[in-house]
Design a protein around this motif. Structure first.
Motif, PDB file in Angstrom:
ATOM      1  N   GLY A 193      83.936 -10.842  33.336  1.00 15.86           N
ATOM      2  CA  GLY A 193      82.820 -11.602  33.858  1.00 15.86           C
ATOM      3  C   GLY A 193      81.890 -10.749  34.700  1.00 15.86           C
ATOM      4  N   LEU A 194      82.508  -9.824  35.514  1.00 14.67           N
ATOM      5  CA  LEU A 194      81.709  -8.903  36.329  1.00 14.67           C
ATOM      6  C   LEU A 194      80.870  -7.994  35.439  1.00 14.67           C
ATOM      7  N   ARG A 195      81.497  -7.477  34.359  1.00 14.25           N
ATOM      8  CA  ARG A 195      80.755  -6.586  33.450  1.00 14.25           C
ATOM      9  C   ARG A 195      79.585  -7.317  32.791  1.00 14.25           C
ATOM     10  N   GLU A 196      79.799  -8.525  32.350  1.00 15.59           N
ATOM     11  CA  GLU A 196      78.730  -9.290  31.700  1.00 15.59           C
ATOM     12  C   GLU A 196      77.592  -9.599  32.666  1.00 15.59           C
ATOM     13  N   ALA A 197      77.953  -9.938  33.930  1.00 12.75           N
ATOM     14  CA  ALA A 197      76.926 -10.237  34.918  1.00 12.75           C
ATOM     15  C   ALA A 197      76.080  -9.014  35.225  1.00 12.75           C
ATOM     16  N   VAL A 198      76.736  -7.871  35.352  1.00 11.79           N
ATOM     17  CA  VAL A 198      76.020  -6.619  35.641  1.00 11.79           C
ATOM     18  C   VAL A 198      75.159  -6.209  34.442  1.00 11.79           C
ATOM     19  N   THR A 199      75.715  -6.339  33.225  1.00 11.27           N
ATOM     20  CA  THR A 199      74.958  -5.974  32.015  1.00 11.27           C
ATOM     21  C   THR A 199      73.702  -6.828  31.878  1.00 11.27           C
ATOM     22  N   GLU A 200      73.826  -8.126  32.109  1.00 16.99           N
ATOM     23  CA  GLU A 200      72.678  -9.031  32.030  1.00 16.99           C
ATOM     24  C   GLU A 200      71.643  -8.711  33.092  1.00 16.99           C
ATOM     25  N   ALA A 201      72.108  -8.419  34.330  1.00 17.27           N
ATOM     26  CA  ALA A 201      71.184  -8.080  35.416  1.00 17.27           C
ATOM     27  C   ALA A 201      70.449  -6.784  35.117  1.00 17.27           C
ATOM     28  N   LEU A 202      71.153  -5.804  34.528  1.00 16.70           N
ATOM     29  CA  LEU A 202      70.516  -4.531  34.152  1.00 16.70           C
ATOM     30  C   LEU A 202      69.425  -4.758  33.105  1.00 16.70           C
ATOM     31  N   ALA A 203      69.699  -5.579  32.102  1.00 20.28           N
ATOM     32  CA  ALA A 203      68.720  -5.837  31.042  1.00 20.28           C
ATOM     33  C   ALA A 203      67.484  -6.554  31.588  1.00 20.28           C
ATOM     34  N   THR A 204      67.739  -7.534  32.474  1.00 24.10           N
ATOM     35  CA  THR A 204      66.614  -8.277  33.059  1.00 24.10           C
ATOM     36  C   THR A 204      65.737  -7.372  33.905  1.00 24.10           C
ATOM     37  N   ARG A 205      66.374  -6.541  34.743  1.00 26.43           N
ATOM     38  CA  ARG A 205      65.613  -5.644  35.622  1.00 26.43           C
ATOM     39  C   ARG A 205      64.877  -4.574  34.808  1.00 26.43           C
ATOM     40  N   LYS A 206      65.514  -4.084  33.748  1.00 27.28           N
ATOM     41  CA  LYS A 206      64.872  -3.067  32.911  1.00 27.28           C
ATOM     42  C   LYS A 206      63.612  -3.637  32.264  1.00 27.28           C
ATOM     43  N   ALA A 207      63.694  -4.867  31.735  1.00 26.53           N
ATOM     44  CA  ALA A 207      62.523  -5.497  31.116  1.00 26.53           C
ATOM     45  C   ALA A 207      61.397  -5.677  32.126  1.00 26.53           C
ATOM     46  N   ALA A 208      61.752  -6.061  33.364  1.00 27.32           N
ATOM     47  CA  ALA A 208      60.738  -6.267  34.401  1.00 27.32           C
ATOM     48  C   ALA A 208      60.071  -4.953  34.772  1.00 27.32           C
ATOM     49  N   LEU A 209      60.885  -3.889  34.901  1.00 27.17           N
ATOM     50  CA  LEU A 209      60.321  -2.582  35.263  1.00 27.17           C
ATOM     51  C   LEU A 209      59.436  -2.029  34.135  1.00 27.17           C
ATOM     52  N   GLU A 210      59.838  -2.216  32.876  1.00 27.37           N
ATOM     53  CA  GLU A 210      59.028  -1.739  31.755  1.00 27.37           C
ATOM     54  C   GLU A 210      57.701  -2.482  31.690  1.00 27.37           C
ATOM     55  N   GLN A 211      57.725  -3.782  31.917  1.00 26.42           N
ATOM     56  CA  GLN A 211      56.487  -4.561  31.915  1.00 26.42           C
ATOM     57  C   GLN A 211      55.575  -4.142  33.055  1.00 26.42           C
ATOM     58  N   ALA A 212      56.176  -3.872  34.235  1.00 22.63           N
ATOM     59  CA  ALA A 212      55.386  -3.425  35.381  1.00 22.63           C
ATOM     60  C   ALA A 212      54.746  -2.072  35.105  1.00 22.63           C
ATOM     61  N   ALA A 213      55.510  -1.193  34.441  1.00 26.88           N
ATOM     62  CA  ALA A 213      54.967   0.128  34.102  1.00 26.88           C
ATOM     63  C   ALA A 213      53.814  -0.002  33.102  1.00 26.88           C
ATOM     64  N   LEU A 214      53.970  -0.912  32.107  1.00 24.56           N
ATOM     65  CA  LEU A 214      52.906  -1.126  31.129  1.00 24.56           C
ATOM     66  C   LEU A 214      51.664  -1.708  31.792  1.00 24.56           C
ATOM     67  N   ASP A 215      51.865  -2.676  32.698  1.00 28.67           N
ATOM     68  CA  ASP A 215      50.727  -3.272  33.400  1.00 28.67           C
ATOM     69  C   ASP A 215      49.987  -2.234  34.227  1.00 28.67           C
ATOM     70  N   ALA A 216      50.755  -1.361  34.884  1.00 26.18           N
ATOM     71  CA  ALA A 216      50.131  -0.314  35.696  1.00 26.18           C
ATOM     72  C   ALA A 216      49.346   0.654  34.837  1.00 26.18           C
ATOM     73  N   ARG A 217      49.890   0.961  33.632  1.00 32.03           N
ATOM     74  CA  ARG A 217      49.195   1.882  32.729  1.00 32.03           C
ATOM     75  C   ARG A 217      47.914   1.260  32.196  1.00 32.03           C
ATOM     76  N   LEU A 218      48.003  -0.020  31.819  1.00 31.29           N
ATOM     77  CA  LEU A 218      46.810  -0.704  31.323  1.00 31.29           C
ATOM     78  C   LEU A 218      45.729  -0.812  32.391  1.00 31.29           C
ATOM     79  N   ALA A 219      46.167  -0.963  33.644  1.00 25.65           N
ATOM     80  CA  ALA A 219      45.206  -1.093  34.736  1.00 25.65           C
ATOM     81  C   ALA A 219      44.543   0.235  35.071  1.00 25.65           C
ATOM     82  N   SER A 220      45.247   1.336  34.832  1.00 23.89           N
ATOM     83  CA  SER A 220      44.728   2.648  35.227  1.00 23.89           C
ATOM     84  C   SER A 220      44.000   3.369  34.099  1.00 23.89           C
ATOM     85  N   GLU A 221      44.356   3.074  32.836  1.00 20.50           N
ATOM     86  CA  GLU A 221      43.751   3.778  31.714  1.00 20.50           C
ATOM     87  C   GLU A 221      42.604   2.956  31.132  1.00 20.50           C
TER      88      GLU A 221
END
Length: 364
Positions: A63-91
């Motif tokens: 259960g701990l592994r699944e919770a951590v894996t899900e949290a990692l995927a959610t945070r990774k998606a958020a960080l990638e979207q933030a990076a894309l938004d920052a790139r679109l705003a700057s370029e």
């Protein structure tokens, strides 16, 4: 172990949520799930436990592994979207600026030949007239002395539009014009003689092979005045062809023919010679080649336009612009004109800033 797992869950989830960037998030993932990660080490301990202990601790660790894996995927998606938004705003990409290309566009041979024709006939006192490409049955056929039973009106020869509109004596059945002759009719209806025009433009017929396409380009000429004869027609065509092909040894042959809108009618052949295995317009040692049709405007056509054929006479002629381009510039397949192949266009096209003109030399 329950307290230890709860503490580890809280610590890892907090670290994941606080990761400021993808590289920091990767560090947390390796610390938790890598080969030597904390959760990975816990999973390895399951093998050493008794069945009773494994039954209790196994679901908690997984259960701990699944919770951590899900949290990692959610945070990774958020960080990638933030990076894309920052790139679109700057370029920014300014679409109004010219892009880098391997070269410039070219003038299509058909457009080039149209310009040459306009210049040549302008020197002969002709104006350029235009008309609609979607014509009425009356303008396209009836006014040109083409009866209902003429083959040109057959569905397999002509593109008709559905329906017939009310139009009194002039049937308003719409058709894609099969020639530019309707422009002659419209000109005679709208202008008083004398008239000297050419009518270049697109025309449509249900035909397709190496020398025919369903859409092609045509230029027609019309002269209406008093005392016009076949001699005027022959001189005009001879002068035009000499200027267009840039040769003084142009020889014409007029053969009797039939067109509903002219009487008498004549097919015009031009002599050619063989040079380096190819037919070249000029002279007559190699034979004759048909280039256009012509004749004296039929009295019924003049009368249909409201003019007195006993007072006004005229001549008309017509030829394919695409065919003229093929003869002058050496193309051998009409279909290539409309394929849109950039290699063909670059080879046969004319540089937009170096277009041949009469004043600068048509064949420059």
């Amino acid at each position: 172990m329950s307290n230890e797992l709860d503490h580890m869950r809280e610590h890892l989830l907090t670290a994941i949520a606080a990761a400021p960037a993808l590289d920091a998030l990767e560090t947390v993932r390796v610390d938790a799930l890598g080969k030597q990660g904390r959760i990975t080490q816990l999973l390895k301990t399951l093998g050493k436990m008794s069945p009773e202990e494994r039954q209790v601790e196994g679901p908690r660790i997984h259960g701990l592994r699944e919770a951590v894996t899900e949290a990692l995927a959610t945070r990774k998606a958020a960080l990638e979207q933030a990076a894309l938004d920052a790139r679109l705003a700057s370029e920014r990409l300014d679409m109004t600026l010219p892009v880098e290309t391997s070269g410039f566009g070219t003038v299509h041979p058909v457009s080039q030949v149209m310009d040459e024709l306009a210049e040549i006939f302008a020197d002969l006192g002709f104006a350029v007239a235009t008309g609609p490409e979607v014509e009425t049955d009356w303008h396209n056929f009836t006014a040109l002395n083409i009866p209902e039973t003429h083959p040109a009106r057959a569905m397999h020869d002509t593109f008709y539009l559905a329906g017939v509109e009310p139009g009194g004596e002039r049937t308003v059945r719409r058709v894609l014009r099969t020639h530019t002759s309707p422009v002659q009719i419209r000109t005679m209806l709208d202008q008083k003689p004398p008239i000297r025009i050419i009518a270049p433009g697109r025309t449509y017929r249900s035909d397709s092979d190496a020398t025919h396409t369903p859409m092609f380009h045509q230029v027609e000429g019309l002269v209406i005045d008093k005392g016009i004869t076949l001699g005027h027609l022959k001189w005009t065509l001879e002068t035009f062809l000499k200027a267009f092909f840039e040769r003084d040894d142009i020889v014409l042959r007029l053969r009797p023919s039939y067109f509903p809108f002219t009487e008498p009618s004549a097919e015009v052949d031009v002599g050619y010679t063989i040079e380096k295995g190819k037919r070249v317009i000029g002279g007559s040692g190699g034979g004759w080649m048909e280039v256009l049709g012509s004749g004296m405007v039929h009295p019924k056509v003049i009368e249909a336009c409201g003019l007195d054929p006993n007072e006004w006479q005229g001549f008309a002629f017509g030829c394919g612009i695409d065919r003229l381009a093929m003869l002058k510039y050496g193309m051998d397949d009409l279909r290539a004109f409309f394929d849109g192949d950039i290699r063909w266009l670059k080879h046969y096209g004319f540089a937009s800033l170096d277009v041949p003109t009469l004043s600068g030399g048509v064949g420059a």
